[in-house]
Every structure is written in structure tokens, then in C-alpha cells.
Design a protein around this motif. Sequence first.
Motif, PDB file in Angstrom:
ATOM      1  N   ALA A 121      40.167  45.388  46.129  1.00  0.00           N
ATOM      2  CA  ALA A 121      40.893  46.439  46.850  1.00  0.00           C
ATOM      3  C   ALA A 121      42.077  46.993  46.065  1.00  0.00           C
ATOM      4  CB  ALA A 121      41.373  45.901  48.200  1.00  0.00           C
ATOM      5  N   THR A 122      42.717  46.158  45.246  1.00  0.00           N
ATOM      6  CA  THR A 122      43.934  46.590  44.559  1.00  0.00           C
ATOM      7  C   THR A 122      43.803  46.661  43.045  1.00  0.00           C
ATOM      8  OG1 THR A 122      44.794  44.337  44.339  1.00  0.00           O
ATOM      9  CG2 THR A 122      45.370  45.553  46.359  1.00  0.00           C
ATOM     10  N   GLY A 123      42.831  45.957  42.472  1.00  0.00           N
ATOM     11  CA  GLY A 123      42.686  45.911  41.024  1.00  0.00           C
ATOM     12  C   GLY A 123      43.615  44.909  40.369  1.00  0.00           C
ATOM     13  N   GLU A 124      44.221  44.049  41.168  1.00  0.00           N
ATOM     14  CA  GLU A 124      45.157  43.050  40.644  1.00  0.00           C
ATOM     15  C   GLU A 124      44.415  41.767  40.245  1.00  0.00           C
ATOM     16  OE1 GLU A 124      49.075  40.509  42.052  1.00  0.00           O
ATOM     17  OE2 GLU A 124      48.309  42.086  43.362  1.00  0.00           O
ATOM     18  N   ILE A 125      44.916  41.110  39.194  1.00  0.00           N
ATOM     19  CA  ILE A 125      44.368  39.842  38.740  1.00  0.00           C
ATOM     20  C   ILE A 125      45.051  38.706  39.498  1.00  0.00           C
ATOM     21  CG2 ILE A 125      44.146  38.302  36.734  1.00  0.00           C
ATOM     22  CD1 ILE A 125      42.389  40.822  36.699  1.00  0.00           C
ATOM     23  N   THR A 126      44.268  37.695  39.876  1.00  0.00           N
ATOM     24  CA  THR A 126      44.771  36.560  40.632  1.00  0.00           C
ATOM     25  C   THR A 126      44.043  35.288  40.203  1.00  0.00           C
ATOM     26  OG1 THR A 126      45.105  35.669  42.870  1.00  0.00           O
ATOM     27  CG2 THR A 126      43.127  36.986  42.521  1.00  0.00           C
ATOM     28  N   THR A 127      44.569  34.145  40.611  1.00  0.00           N
ATOM     29  CA  THR A 127      43.871  32.873  40.374  1.00  0.00           C
ATOM     30  C   THR A 127      43.146  32.413  41.635  1.00  0.00           C
ATOM     31  OG1 THR A 127      45.910  31.671  40.868  1.00  0.00           O
ATOM     32  CG2 THR A 127      45.430  32.109  38.545  1.00  0.00           C
ATOM     33  N   THR A 128      43.196  33.219  42.684  1.00  0.00           N
ATOM     34  CA  THR A 128      42.537  32.908  43.954  1.00  0.00           C
ATOM     35  C   THR A 128      41.105  33.430  43.940  1.00  0.00           C
ATOM     36  OG1 THR A 128      44.659  33.138  45.066  1.00  0.00           O
ATOM     37  CG2 THR A 128      42.689  33.182  46.456  1.00  0.00           C
ATOM     38  N   SER A 129      40.153  32.540  44.184  1.00  0.00           N
ATOM     39  CA  SER A 129      38.744  32.932  44.096  1.00  0.00           C
ATOM     40  C   SER A 129      38.187  33.554  45.370  1.00  0.00           C
ATOM     41  CB  SER A 129      37.890  31.718  43.721  1.00  0.00           C
ATOM     42  OG  SER A 129      37.990  30.716  44.733  1.00  0.00           O
ATOM     43  N   ASN A 131      36.973  35.736  48.183  1.00  0.00           N
ATOM     44  CA  ASN A 131      36.759  37.181  48.373  1.00  0.00           C
ATOM     45  C   ASN A 131      37.166  38.026  47.172  1.00  0.00           C
ATOM     46  OD1 ASN A 131      35.757  36.787  50.994  1.00  0.00           O
ATOM     47  ND2 ASN A 131      37.829  36.789  51.820  1.00  0.00           N
ATOM     48  N   ASN A 132      37.194  37.436  45.986  1.00  0.00           N
ATOM     49  CA  ASN A 132      37.555  38.170  44.783  1.00  0.00           C
ATOM     50  C   ASN A 132      36.449  38.066  43.738  1.00  0.00           C
ATOM     51  OD1 ASN A 132      40.082  38.977  45.812  1.00  0.00           O
ATOM     52  ND2 ASN A 132      40.937  36.983  45.320  1.00  0.00           N
ATOM     53  N   ILE A 133      36.545  38.887  42.694  1.00  0.00           N
ATOM     54  CA  ILE A 133      35.532  38.956  41.647  1.00  0.00           C
ATOM     55  C   ILE A 133      35.942  38.055  40.483  1.00  0.00           C
ATOM     56  CG2 ILE A 133      34.465  40.479  39.943  1.00  0.00           C
ATOM     57  CD1 ILE A 133      34.996  42.793  41.972  1.00  0.00           C
ATOM     58  N   LYS A 134      35.076  37.118  40.122  1.00  0.00           N
ATOM     59  CA  LYS A 134      35.351  36.254  38.969  1.00  0.00           C
ATOM     60  C   LYS A 134      35.298  37.110  37.711  1.00  0.00           C
ATOM     61  CE  LYS A 134      34.237  31.671  37.444  1.00  0.00           C
ATOM     62  NZ  LYS A 134      33.281  30.574  37.600  1.00  0.00           N
ATOM     63  N   MET A 135      36.406  37.114  36.954  1.00  0.00           N
ATOM     64  CA  MET A 135      36.509  38.007  35.803  1.00  0.00           C
ATOM     65  C   MET A 135      36.399  37.292  34.477  1.00  0.00           C
ATOM     66  SD  MET A 135      39.396  40.796  34.996  1.00  0.00           S
ATOM     67  CE  MET A 135      39.129  41.988  33.710  1.00  0.00           C
TER      68      MET A 135
END
Length: 160
Positions: A121-129, A131-135
Motif C-alpha cells: 500500500a505504501t511502498g515502504e520496506i519493513t522487517t514485518t512479513s 501481509n507484505n511482499i518478501k523482497m
Amino acid sequence: MAFDKTTFYAHSLNQFAPNRIRGEYLDWGLNAHVMEVEIDSTQATALYAGDPVAIVATSTGKLKVKAAAAADRVYGYILYNPKHETYKAGDIVSVLCDGGVISEATTEAINAGAVVYMIPATGEITTTSTNNIKMGISLQKTSASTDGTLIAVEVIRQAI
């Protein structure tokens, strides 16, 4: 100011010390896999460098992509091109698929070597997996920042 991915596209006027830009391909001597694709006609909103894309199931001819959601199989990440601010349906873009390093933005404190994910939704990088895309893997340590900071990420394609 809260995190806004569009603030990471401003150029520095200092040609001897240019600033990094979100979605910029960093040539670290890795064996990167870059493909040229077309943004599908079904893509209604603008895409930015660094955004993840997925192959459209009905793609024929030139490979067509759309913005990737958390549940999609990500094909790659749009690379920065100084000729375009945003990308729309029908545009031809270069996509980093695997093995290369790209600049992405985060507000979190992230350690070098950490597995990182993109919040669709935001394009931000995170360490939380969740509901996010593994990059891929963070290649540098960064401190937390309210406005966000750029970080080098090695893109690693998801296992099939």
C-alpha cells in the motif's frame, strides 16, 4: 512529515555527489536479471520506480505487468529512469527481477543482512512479513527515521 515514497525522487544539483533515488539500480557487480516489460492497460493508478509488479495472467505478446498486491507472485521492481516521474498503462519499463541491488525507502531501523518485505500500500520496506511482499536482503544498516531513508536491498526472487 509522514512517510511518502514520492519524496525520494528529487535530484541533487551537485553532480559530484549525487543523491540516491528510490528504485535506482545500484551496480554492485552482482549478476542482475533485468527485463523490459509493458504496463498493462488494466493498471489504473500511476506506478513509481521501486514499485513491485506482477505478470498479468492474460498477457500476450510483450510481457505485461500491473502493480503487485501482497497475495501476488512478484515478477520484479520497476527501475528508476530519469526520463519519467511516473509510469502509466502502456509505458515500457525496466524491471529488476532477481539478483541486483535497488534503493528502497524505510522508516524502520533495519540491520544489514535482515530479510526485508515491502508494504504494497505504501511502498515502504519493513522487517514485518505479515501481509507484505518478501523482497530480499538488506545490504546496509539504517536507523529509524520519521520521514524515511533509503536503503540498499538485494532483490531475491521468491521460490516457485
